[in-house]
Design an enzyme around this catalytic site. Structure first.
Site, mmCIF file in Angstrom:
data_model
loop_
_atom_site.group_PDB
_atom_site.id
_atom_site.type_symbol
_atom_site.label_atom_id
_atom_site.label_comp_id
_atom_site.label_asym_id
_atom_site.label_seq_id
_atom_site.Cartn_x
_atom_site.Cartn_y
_atom_site.Cartn_z
ATOM 1 C CD GLU A 1 -25.542 -77.831 -3.288
ATOM 2 O OE1 GLU A 1 -26.733 -77.469 -3.206
ATOM 3 O OE2 GLU A 1 -24.990 -78.556 -2.436
ATOM 4 C CE LYS B 1 -30.028 -97.742 -0.045
ATOM 5 N NZ LYS B 1 -29.704 -96.672 0.899
ATOM 6 C CD1 TRP C 1 -33.164 -98.925 -2.758
ATOM 7 C CD2 TRP C 1 -33.088 -97.106 -4.061
ATOM 8 N NE1 TRP C 1 -31.847 -98.635 -2.988
ATOM 9 C CE2 TRP C 1 -31.769 -97.514 -3.793
ATOM 10 C CE3 TRP C 1 -33.293 -95.984 -4.851
ATOM 11 C CZ2 TRP C 1 -30.662 -96.843 -4.300
ATOM 12 C CZ3 TRP C 1 -32.187 -95.310 -5.354
ATOM 13 C CH2 TRP C 1 -30.884 -95.736 -5.081
HETATM 14 P P1 AMP Z 1 -31.523 -76.487 -0.415
HETATM 15 O O1 AMP Z 1 -30.197 -76.423 -1.023
HETATM 16 O O2 AMP Z 1 -31.560 -76.149 1.026
HETATM 17 O O3 AMP Z 1 -32.530 -75.720 -1.200
HETATM 18 O O4 AMP Z 1 -31.974 -78.016 -0.464
HETATM 19 C C1 AMP Z 1 -32.029 -78.721 -1.678
HETATM 20 C C2 AMP Z 1 -32.781 -80.008 -1.490
HETATM 21 O O5 AMP Z 1 -34.122 -79.749 -1.062
HETATM 22 C C3 AMP Z 1 -32.939 -80.807 -2.742
HETATM 23 O O6 AMP Z 1 -31.781 -81.533 -3.062
HETATM 24 C C4 AMP Z 1 -34.133 -81.687 -2.400
HETATM 25 O O7 AMP Z 1 -33.760 -82.793 -1.606
HETATM 26 C C5 AMP Z 1 -34.974 -80.763 -1.556
HETATM 27 N N1 AMP Z 1 -36.021 -80.156 -2.377
HETATM 28 C C6 AMP Z 1 -36.044 -78.922 -2.885
HETATM 29 N N2 AMP Z 1 -37.196 -78.710 -3.563
HETATM 30 C C7 AMP Z 1 -37.910 -79.845 -3.483
HETATM 31 C C8 AMP Z 1 -39.182 -80.273 -3.980
HETATM 32 N N3 AMP Z 1 -39.973 -79.475 -4.667
HETATM 33 N N4 AMP Z 1 -39.572 -81.536 -3.705
HETATM 34 C C9 AMP Z 1 -38.792 -82.361 -2.994
HETATM 35 N N5 AMP Z 1 -37.603 -82.013 -2.486
HETATM 36 C C10 AMP Z 1 -37.158 -80.772 -2.727
#
Ligand code: AMP
Length: 546
Positions: free
Chosen positions: A330, A439, A444
Site C-alpha cells: 500500500e 496479549k 502486549w
Molecule cells: P507486503 O505488503 O506484502 O509488503 O507486506 C507488508 C507488511 O510486511 C508490513 O505491514 C509489515 O508487517 C511487514 N514488513 C515489511 N517490512 C518489514 C520489516 N522490515 N520489518 C518487519 N515487518 C516488515
C-alpha cells in the site's frame, strides 16, 4: 498566484527515455528463464518497450486496461512494464507464489485482458485457463526455439511478436495521476486487495528511494534486486535504477544462495535488495563454502524483520553495510529506511547495531504516527508502542474497485496494521502485526522481538512466536524453532540463551521444534498457518494443571 513553471507530467516512459538517452549503453543483465545469462541495455529495453506498446495498441489494449505479468525478474519483464504503461494501460503483477485459486481470483478481479507469462508458469496457466475468460492473449516470454507446445489459446511467442513491430511509436500522453500499476496484497484473511499505483506516485517514490540516505543508487553502481517485480512494485527498483542509470542485474528464477552469489560476484554488484529468507540462504551458502563478497557494499533487507544477528553476520562476516527497510504494498512500498542519519553516527558498534535492527526512519514523502486504540497520538520515546499510521505521496488512498471501503482516518492516515514504537531520533521499530501481538494479562508482548532474539542462538535457523492459550494470562508466547542442519540445541539451551536478554514476563512458556516454518507468498512467516498447526497444542504448565 500560480508559479510560472512548465507542466512536465511525471510519466513512466520519461524514465526509460532518459535512461536510453543518457545511459543507453548501461547494461541490464538477466539470468534468463531458459538458463543462460543474457545482456541487454537501457536503449534496447526502451526499443523493445516501444515495439510492445505498438503491438498492445494494435491488439486493442486501451488506456486503463489491465495487462498481467506472471514472470521472474528479467529484462523482458522490465520491457513489459514500460510498454504497458506507455499506452496508458496498467501492469498487473501476479505473484506466482499465491495459491492457484487466488491467482484465478485476482486475474478475474483485475479483468486482465492479456498476460505476459514466463515459461515456468505456462503449465500453471494451462490449468487455470478455463476459469480465465477475460484473457484474450497469452504472450510467452521466450523465443521461438524455446516455445513449448501449449493448450493456451492465442499463445504468442514474445520475441517473434516483437519482431513484427518496428518500434516507430510515440508514447501516449496523459495526466500524471493516471493509474500505472496494480499489485494485490497477499490477503492472508479474505480476498487480496488491489493497490493501484499512479505514474506520479511511482516516479516520486523512485526518486525518493534513489537518494543517498535511502537506497542510494548511482550510474556507477550495480543493483541486483532479488526482490521480485511481482512483490510490492519491486521496491521501486524497476524505476529507480534506470532513473539514475545504474546497471541492473536481474536474477531470473534462481534465488538460491549459490545462484545469487554467482551473479553478485560475476556482475560486480554493489547493492542488492531482498527479504530475510533470501539472505538466510545466501549467508548459509557463503558460510558453508567459505566465500567472500568482493564488490557488494550495501545490502537492503526488508519485507519482514531482519534479525540483528543477520545484520551482524553480513557486516562482521562479509564487510558490507546493511540497512533495514520497512514498507508495504500500500506504500509503493518503502515507508522507512534504516540508514544512519547524522544524529546517530559515531555510535559504538553495539549501539549502531541496535539502531540498524530498527526498521528505520521515514524518508521525505512519508509521514508517520503511532496512536492508541482511540487514535490519540503516542510519544516518540522508543518505548511506547501503538498502531502505526502513515500518510504520503505514494500511499494508497483506497483499494481497487473500492474494496475494503474507506481506508483512511479523519486525518487522511492509513492504518498499516503494524504495531511499532518510534524513538526520539525518528527511528521506528515494528514490534508486531496488530493481529499477531500476544496479549498477556492485558499487556502486549512483541513476537518479533522474541523471534529476533531466538535466531541469535548459533544453532537456530528460524524462529516464530505465536500466542498459546493460558487460563490465567489469556495468552503466553510459544516459541517455534527450526534448527540449522546437524544442530542439536534443546528447549533448555534456547531458554538459557534468552534469559536476561528480555523482560522475564516476555520469556516464552515453551519451545517447540519443527522442520519448517510456513511462509506466505511474499516470504513472511505465515502465522495463520502456524497457529493452525498448533491449534491443539497446550502449554506444559497448563497440561500439568489439568
Ligand atoms: P507486503 O505488503 O506484502 O509488503 O507486506 C507488508 C507488511 O510486511 C508490513 O505491514 C509489515 O508487517 C511487514 N514488513 C515489511 N517490512 C518489514 C520489516 N522490515 N520489518 C518487519 N515487518 C516488515
Amino acid at each position: 498566484m500560480m508559479g510560472l513553471m512548465q507542466q512536465w507530467p511525471l510519466l513512466i516512459h520519461k524514465v526509460i527515455d532518459y535512461a536510453a538517452l543518457q545511459h543507453g549503453t548501461q547494461e541490464v543483465v538477466s539470468r534468463s528463464v531458459e538458463g543462460p545469462i543474457t545482456r541487454s541495455t537501457y536503449a534496447k529495453v526502451r526499443q523493445n518497450a516501444l515495439k510492445l506498446a505498438q503491438l498492445l495498441k494494435k491488439d486493442g489494449i486501451a488506456p486503463g486496461d489491465r495487462v498481467a505479468t506472471l514472470a521472474w525478474n528479467t529484462a523482458r519483464h522490465l520491457e513489459t512494464w514500460y510498454g504497458i504503461t506507455g499506452v496508458g494501460a496498467i501492469y498487473h503483477t501476479v505473484n506466482p507464489r499465491l495459491f492457484p485459486e487466488q491467482i484465478t481470483w485476482i486475474i478475474n478481479h483485475a479483468e486482465d485482458k492479456l498476460i505476459f507469462v514466463d515459461l515456468t508458469f505456462v503449465p500453471l496457466l494451462e490449468k487455470l485457463q478455463p476459469q480465465l475468460p477475460g484473457l484474450k492473449r497469452y504472450v510467452i516470454l521466450t523465443d521461438a526455439a524455446h516455445l513449448p507446445s501449449t493448450s493456451l489459446p492465442n499463445a504468442t511467442c514474445y520475441e517473434d511478436w516483437l519482431a513484427g513491430a518496428d518500434g516507430d511509436f510515440v508514447w501516449d500522453s496523459f495526466d500524471e495521476s493516471t493509474a500505472a500499476g496494480l499489485c494485490y496484497t497477499s490477503g492472508t484473511t479474505g480476498h487480496p486487495k488491489g493497490v493501484l499505483y499512479s505514474h506520479r506516485s511511482n516516479l516520486l517514490h523512485a526518486m525518493a528511494n534513489s537518494l543517498p540516505d535511502a537506497v542510494g543508487l548511482s550510474s556507477t553502481g550495480t543493483i541486483l534486486p532479488v526482490v521480485p517485480l511481482f512483490h510490492a512494485n519491486s521496491w521501486s527498483v524497476a524505476f529507480a535504477a534506470p532513473m539514475v542509470g545504474a546497471k541492473l542485474v536481474m536474477p531470473g528464477p534462481k534465488l538460491d544462495g549459490a545462484s545469487v552469489y554467482e551473479l553478485l560476484e560475476t556482475e560486480r554488484v554493489t547493492i542488492t535488495a531482498g527479504v530475510p529468507t533470501v539472505w538466510l540462504m545466501l549467508l548459509d551458502y557463503m558460510q558453508r563454502e567459505n566465500k567472500t563478497l568482493s564488490t557488494v557494499k550495501r545490502v537492503m533487507i526488508g519485507g519482514a524483520a531482519a534479525p540483528r544477528s543477520m545484520i551482524e553476520a553480513f557486516e562482521r562476516g562479509f564487510g558490507v553495510n546493511v540497512f533495514h527497510a520497512w514498507g508495504m504494498t500500500e506504500m509503493s512500498p518503502v515507508g522507512s529506511l534504516g540508514t544512519l542519519k547524522s544524529s546517530v553516527t559515531g555510535l559504538i558498534e553495539n549501539e549502531m547495531f541496535d539502531v540498524k535492527a530498527k526498521q528505520g526512519y521515514a524518508p521525505f514523502g512519508v509521514e508517520m504516527r503511532i496512536t492508541d486504540d482511540s487514535n490519540n497520538q503516542l510519544p516518540w520515546d522508543g518505548k511506547t508502542f501503538g498502531h502505526l499510521k502513515v500518510r504520503g505521496m505514494a500511499v494508497a488512498s483506497a483499494y481497487f474497485k473500492g474494496d475494503g471501503g474507506d481506508i483512511l482516518d479523519e486525518d487522511g492516515f492509513f492504518d498499516t496494521g503494524d504495531v511499532a514504537h518510534i524513538d526520539p531520533q525518528g527511528y521506528m521499530q515494528i514490534t508486531d502485526r496488530a493481529k499477531d501481538v500476544i496479549k498477556s494479562g492485558g499487556e502486549w508482548i512483541s513476537t518479533i522481538d522474541i523471534e529476533n532474539l531466538a535466531v541469535g542462538h548459533p544453532d537456530v535457523r528460524e524462529a516464530a512466536v505465536i500466542g498459546a492459550k493460558h487460563p490465567k494470562w489469556d495468552e503466553r508466547p510459544l516459541l517455534v524453532i527450526v534448527l540449522k542442519a546437524g544442530k542439536t540445541a534443546n528447549r533448555q539451551d534456547i531458554l538459557d540463551y534468552m534469559r536476561d536478554k528480555i523482560a522475564k514476563w516476555w520469556m516464552p512458556d515453551d519451545v517447540q521444534f519443527i522442520d519448517e516454518i510456513p511462509h506466505t507468498a511474499t516470504g513472511k512467516i505465515n502465522k495463520i498457518r502456524l497457529r493452525e498447526q498448533f491449534k491443539d497444542y497446550t502449554l506444559p504448565e497448563v497440561t500439568k494443571a489439568e
